[in-house]
Design a protein around this motif. Structure first.
Motif, PDB file in Angstrom:
ATOM      1  N   LEU A  54       0.821  -1.217   0.000  1.00 26.98           N
ATOM      2  CA  LEU A  54       0.000   0.000   0.000  1.00 26.98           C
ATOM      3  C   LEU A  54       0.857   1.270   0.000  1.00 26.98           C
ATOM      4  N   PHE A  55       1.941   1.271   0.768  1.00 20.94           N
ATOM      5  CA  PHE A  55       2.831   2.427   0.752  1.00 20.94           C
ATOM      6  C   PHE A  55       3.465   2.636  -0.626  1.00 20.94           C
ATOM      7  N   VAL A  56       3.902   1.551  -1.239  1.00 20.42           N
ATOM      8  CA  VAL A  56       4.490   1.651  -2.583  1.00 20.42           C
ATOM      9  C   VAL A  56       3.457   2.185  -3.565  1.00 20.42           C
ATOM     10  N   MET A  57       2.242   1.635  -3.508  1.00 16.20           N
ATOM     11  CA  MET A  57       1.197   2.096  -4.423  1.00 16.20           C
ATOM     12  C   MET A  57       0.814   3.558  -4.151  1.00 16.20           C
ATOM     13  N   LEU A  58       0.817   3.965  -2.890  1.00 17.01           N
ATOM     14  CA  LEU A  58       0.499   5.338  -2.544  1.00 17.01           C
ATOM     15  C   LEU A  58       1.512   6.305  -3.168  1.00 17.01           C
ATOM     16  N   PHE A  59       2.796   6.020  -2.986  1.00 22.54           N
ATOM     17  CA  PHE A  59       3.803   6.930  -3.520  1.00 22.54           C
ATOM     18  C   PHE A  59       3.868   6.886  -5.047  1.00 22.54           C
ATOM     19  N   LEU A  60       3.666   5.715  -5.627  1.00 22.09           N
ATOM     20  CA  LEU A  60       3.614   5.645  -7.097  1.00 22.09           C
ATOM     21  C   LEU A  60       2.407   6.415  -7.632  1.00 22.09           C
ATOM     22  N   SER A  61       1.282   6.319  -6.934  1.00 19.03           N
ATOM     23  CA  SER A  61       0.080   7.037  -7.366  1.00 19.03           C
ATOM     24  C   SER A  61       0.260   8.549  -7.251  1.00 19.03           C
ATOM     25  N   ILE A  62       0.857   8.989  -6.168  1.00 22.15           N
ATOM     26  CA  ILE A  62       1.104  10.425  -6.013  1.00 22.15           C
ATOM     27  C   ILE A  62       2.066  10.909  -7.085  1.00 22.15           C
ATOM     28  N   GLY A  63       3.118  10.134  -7.332  1.00 22.96           N
ATOM     29  CA  GLY A  63       4.068  10.501  -8.387  1.00 22.96           C
ATOM     30  C   GLY A  63       3.410  10.547  -9.751  1.00 22.96           C
ATOM     31  N   ALA A  64       2.572   9.529 -10.047  1.00 23.85           N
ATOM     32  CA  ALA A  64       1.881   9.511 -11.342  1.00 23.85           C
ATOM     33  C   ALA A  64       0.911  10.680 -11.442  1.00 23.85           C
ATOM     34  N   ALA A  65       0.241  11.031 -10.353  1.00 24.80           N
ATOM     35  CA  ALA A  65      -0.709  12.156 -10.368  1.00 24.80           C
ATOM     36  C   ALA A  65       0.010  13.473 -10.632  1.00 24.80           C
ATOM     37  N   TRP A  67       2.925  13.795 -12.136  1.00 29.09           N
ATOM     38  CA  TRP A  67       3.454  13.731 -13.502  1.00 29.09           C
ATOM     39  C   TRP A  67       2.351  14.038 -14.521  1.00 29.09           C
ATOM     40  N   LEU A  68       1.177  13.395 -14.329  1.00 28.39           N
ATOM     41  CA  LEU A  68       0.054  13.680 -15.230  1.00 28.39           C
ATOM     42  C   LEU A  68      -0.395  15.132 -15.095  1.00 28.39           C
ATOM     43  N   GLY A  69      -0.309  15.701 -13.886  1.00 26.15           N
ATOM     44  CA  GLY A  69      -0.664  17.105 -13.674  1.00 26.15           C
ATOM     45  C   GLY A  69       0.242  18.041 -14.447  1.00 26.15           C
ATOM     46  N   THR A  70       1.539  17.738 -14.476  1.00 25.97           N
ATOM     47  CA  THR A  70       2.452  18.586 -15.264  1.00 25.97           C
ATOM     48  C   THR A  70       2.226  18.378 -16.752  1.00 25.97           C
ATOM     49  N   PHE A  71       1.815  17.165 -17.137  1.00 28.55           N
ATOM     50  CA  PHE A  71       1.554  16.880 -18.542  1.00 28.55           C
ATOM     51  C   PHE A  71       0.325  17.654 -19.038  1.00 28.55           C
ATOM     52  N   LEU A  80      -7.259  13.416 -10.509  1.00 34.78           N
ATOM     53  CA  LEU A  80      -8.545  12.894 -10.981  1.00 34.78           C
ATOM     54  C   LEU A  80      -8.342  11.683 -11.882  1.00 34.78           C
ATOM     55  N   LEU A  81      -7.356  11.722 -12.762  1.00 34.23           N
ATOM     56  CA  LEU A  81      -7.109  10.579 -13.654  1.00 34.23           C
ATOM     57  C   LEU A  81      -6.656   9.341 -12.877  1.00 34.23           C
ATOM     58  N   VAL A  82      -5.801   9.528 -11.889  1.00 38.18           N
ATOM     59  CA  VAL A  82      -5.379   8.387 -11.050  1.00 38.18           C
ATOM     60  C   VAL A  82      -6.577   7.845 -10.280  1.00 38.18           C
ATOM     61  N   GLY A  83      -7.432   8.708  -9.763  1.00 40.06           N
ATOM     62  CA  GLY A  83      -8.635   8.269  -9.054  1.00 40.06           C
ATOM     63  C   GLY A  83      -9.591   7.507  -9.956  1.00 40.06           C
ATOM     64  N   VAL A  84      -9.768   7.988 -11.191  1.00 43.46           N
ATOM     65  CA  VAL A  84     -10.625   7.291 -12.153  1.00 43.46           C
ATOM     66  C   VAL A  84     -10.045   5.925 -12.491  1.00 43.46           C
ATOM     67  N   PHE A  85      -8.723   5.852 -12.648  1.00 47.15           N
ATOM     68  CA  PHE A  85      -8.064   4.576 -12.937  1.00 47.15           C
ATOM     69  C   PHE A  85      -8.344   3.561 -11.821  1.00 47.15           C
ATOM     70  N   TYR A  86      -8.179   3.973 -10.556  1.00 44.43           N
ATOM     71  CA  TYR A  86      -8.455   3.059  -9.441  1.00 44.43           C
ATOM     72  C   TYR A  86      -9.946   2.743  -9.326  1.00 44.43           C
ATOM     73  N   GLY A  87     -10.806   3.668  -9.681  1.00 47.67           N
ATOM     74  CA  GLY A  87     -12.244   3.392  -9.687  1.00 47.67           C
ATOM     75  C   GLY A  87     -12.615   2.332 -10.708  1.00 47.67           C
ATOM     76  N   ILE A  88     -12.006   2.408 -11.894  1.00 49.07           N
ATOM     77  CA  ILE A  88     -12.268   1.391 -12.932  1.00 49.07           C
ATOM     78  C   ILE A  88     -11.770   0.023 -12.474  1.00 49.07           C
ATOM     79  N   ILE A  89     -10.592  -0.006 -11.862  1.00 44.72           N
ATOM     80  CA  ILE A  89     -10.076  -1.285 -11.337  1.00 44.72           C
ATOM     81  C   ILE A  89     -11.022  -1.839 -10.285  1.00 44.72           C
ATOM     82  N   LEU A  90     -11.541  -0.970  -9.419  1.00 43.97           N
ATOM     83  CA  LEU A  90     -12.473  -1.399  -8.373  1.00 43.97           C
ATOM     84  C   LEU A  90     -13.752  -1.980  -8.971  1.00 43.97           C
TER      85      LEU A  90
END
Length: 149
Positions: A54-65, A67-71, A80-90
Motif C-alpha cells: 500500500l505504501f508503494v502504491m500510494l507513492f507511485l500514485s502520487i508521483g503519477a498524479a 506527472w500527469l498534472g504537469t503533462f 482525478l485521472l489516477v482516481g478514475v483509474f483506481y475506480g475502474i479497477i475497483l
C-alpha cells in the motif's frame, strides 16, 4: 483363575481405551495449534506485505498524479485521472474478481489447514487397533505358555 485373567484383560482394555482417548485428544490439540499458528503467521505476512504494498502504491500514485498534472498543466487533473483509474479497477474487481479471489483464498487456507504429511484420524485409529491386536495376541500367547507350564 479364569475370572482373574478376564478381569485383568478388562482392566487392560479400559487402560488402552483411556490411552487411546488421551492420545487422540493430544493429536487434535497439536493439529489445532499447528493450524492456528499457520493462520497467524499467514495473517502477519499478509499485514506486513500488504502494508508495504500500500505504501508503494500510494507513492507511485502520487508521483503519477503529479506527472500527469504537469503533462496536462493542472495538478488536479492528474489526481482525478489516477482516481478514475483506481475506480475502474475497483469496478472490474467487483464484477469479475470476487469469485476468483474466493477460490484462491479457499485453496490457500485449505492448504494451510490440511497437510499431506498429516495422518488422517482414520489411519491413526487403524494403527491403534493394530497395535492393540498385537498386544492381545501377545497376552494370549503368554496365557497359553503360563497354563502349559
Amino acid at each position: 483363575m479364569a475370572f482373574k485373567s478376564f478381569t485383568d484383560s478388562l482392566h487392560k482394555v479400559t487402560e488402552k481405551i483411556e490411552d487411546y482417548s488421551i492420545s487422540t485428544a493430544e493429536y487434535y490439540k497439536l493439529r489445532l495449534f499447528k493450524s492456528s499458528m499457520k493462520g497467524a503467521v499467514s495473517l502477519v505476512n499478509l499485514l506486513v506485505y500488504g502494508s508495504l504494498f500500500l505504501f508503494v502504491m500510494l507513492f507511485l500514485s502520487i508521483g503519477a498524479a503529479f506527472w500527469l498534472g504537469t503533462f496536462f498543466e493542472h495538478s488536479y487533473v492528474g489526481f482525478l485521472l489516477v482516481g478514475v483509474f483506481y475506480g475502474i479497477i475497483l469496478i472490474f474487481m467487483f464484477i469479475y474478481g470476487r469469485k476468483m479471489i474466493e477460490r484462491k483464498m479457499l485453496y490457500k487456507f485449505s492448504g494451510l489447514l490440511y497437510d499431506e504429511d498429516d495422518l488422517a484420524p482414520k489411519e491413526v485409529a487403524e494403527n491403534e487397533v493394530k497395535e492393540y491386536e498385537k498386544t492381545l495376541d501377545n497376552e494370549v500367547l503368554q496365557n497359553v505358555n503360563n497354563s502349559n507350564v
